[in-house]
Write a protein that holds these residues in place. Structure first.
Motif, PDB file in Angstrom:
ATOM      1  N   ILE A 162       0.851  -1.190   0.000  1.00 53.07           N
ATOM      2  CA  ILE A 162       0.000   0.000   0.000  1.00 53.07           C
ATOM      3  C   ILE A 162       0.887   1.240   0.000  1.00 53.07           C
ATOM      4  O   ILE A 162       1.792   1.358   0.833  1.00 53.07           O
ATOM      5  N   PHE A 164       0.649   5.483  -0.109  1.00 55.26           N
ATOM      6  CA  PHE A 164      -0.235   6.639   0.047  1.00 55.26           C
ATOM      7  C   PHE A 164       0.211   7.772  -0.875  1.00 55.26           C
ATOM      8  O   PHE A 164       1.370   8.173  -0.853  1.00 55.26           O
ATOM      9  N   ASN A 180      -8.804  10.918   0.243  1.00 53.40           N
ATOM     10  CA  ASN A 180      -7.569  10.151   0.384  1.00 53.40           C
ATOM     11  C   ASN A 180      -7.402   9.296  -0.867  1.00 53.40           C
ATOM     12  O   ASN A 180      -8.384   8.904  -1.503  1.00 53.40           O
ATOM     13  N   ILE A 182      -4.897   5.971  -2.299  1.00 52.80           N
ATOM     14  CA  ILE A 182      -3.824   5.011  -2.069  1.00 52.80           C
ATOM     15  C   ILE A 182      -3.719   4.074  -3.272  1.00 52.80           C
ATOM     16  O   ILE A 182      -4.713   3.791  -3.950  1.00 52.80           O
ATOM     17  N   SER A 208      -9.178   1.803   5.513  1.00 57.24           N
ATOM     18  CA  SER A 208      -8.952   3.255   5.422  1.00 57.24           C
ATOM     19  C   SER A 208     -10.127   4.047   4.864  1.00 57.24           C
ATOM     20  O   SER A 208     -10.081   5.278   4.835  1.00 57.24           O
TER      21      SER A 208
END
Length: 295
Positions: A162, A164, A180, A182, A208
């Motif tokens: 993962i 970001f 967000n 990712i 998330s």
């Protein structure tokens, strides 16, 4: 289960711990068939108080699909009713609601200790041609251009890589926009079965997502006095994809009210194709510890 060879090019080979976590997750998604429409799944301790919601989603998806012969899953809508006991197996009971020519429907109930902890409706469609359009993929850096995965601190993420796009955290940077992004993929190749990839994506789609509703309020997971719980989760699968190839998870939260945060997600492959969409509402209650009480 032996993991296959695939064009998965990791910057560094996955550690034995990550590979073991991926093997374990794939085994959990296999399920034990008890009867024609009755299955049993196991859980793992990822450090959360209860069973991770993504695990229940993935297992319920597999249970439903195991009772369908020719059609492919295109959508699911699930509701989390009670916290799951991570030390006990989960039984999945599938109700064959309808078997049609174009569409097939299933209802799944997850049971622990004699009580329903989750239920889900799933719809399957026979493949057919049709019109096609999609919202364009946002412009973001490629995963290989990012400085590397941010520290996660979540056992559930071990089977995945993962990265970001925006590594800022509310615990250090304060309130942030309710968005967000990712990049994610499994840490190693997995079997080509589309059902495996759908189940893996359902699992990690719960990671998330609710966090975007916390960001504008300066809140974060595991913050003292904060309780977050997934209430419902919906997914639509638009196009074929592989979970062992990079997928961009673009998330936002248009609203929070009445102690609930509403979040949306769109998943794109590196070719810019929208492969799946997600919507979720979750509980977000914050009761900060009193100043004169120990945390």
């Amino acid at each position: 289960m032996t993991l296959p060879t695939h064009s998965h090019q990791a910057a560094t080979p996955p550690s034995p711990v990550r590979l073991a976590a991926l093997h374990s997750l794939l085994a959990q998604l296999q399920l034990e068939r008890l009867e024609e429409r009755l299955f049993r799944g196991t859980s793992s301790d990822i450090g959360s108080p209860a069973v991770f919601g993504g695990q229940v989603l993935g297992q319920a998806l597999v249970a439903a699909a195991r009772t369908v012969k020719t059609h492919r899953l295109h959508s699911l809508h699930g509701y989390f009713l009670l916290p799951g006991d991570k030390n006990a197996p989960i039984v999945y009971e599938v109700d064959a609601v309808r078997d049609g020519h174009a569409f097939t429907s299933r209802r799944v109930t997850a049971i622990q200790h004699g009580r329903a902890i989750f239920h889900m409706s799933a719809s399957f469609q026979r493949e057919e041609p049709g019109y096609s359009h999609q919202h364009p993929m946002p412009t973001v850096p490629e995963p290989t251009a990012l400085s590397g995965p941010a520290p996660l601190g979540f056992e559930l993420a071990k089977p995945f890589e993962i990265a970001f796009v925006d590594p800022r955290r509310t615990e250090t940077d304060g309130p942030l926009p309710p968005t967000n992004q990712i990049w994610l993929r499994t840490c190693a190749p997995v079997p080509a079965d589309p059902l495996v990839h759908q189940a893996l994506l359902a699992y990690i789609s719960d990671f998330s997502l609710l966090g975007v509703a916390l960001r504008p309020h300066g809140l974060y997971f595991r913050q003292p006095g904060l309780k977050t719980v997934s209430l419902d989760h919906a997914m639509w699968f638009h196009r074929p994809f592989r979970c062992d190839e990079w997928l961009l998870y673009d998330m936002d939260s248009p609203s929070a009210s009445n102690a609930r945060g509403f979040c949306r997600g769109a998943l794109y492959n590196q070719q810019g194709e929208l492969v799946a969409s997600v919507a979720q509402e979750g509980l977000m209650r914050h009761h900060p510890p009193a100043a004169d009480q120990p945390a």
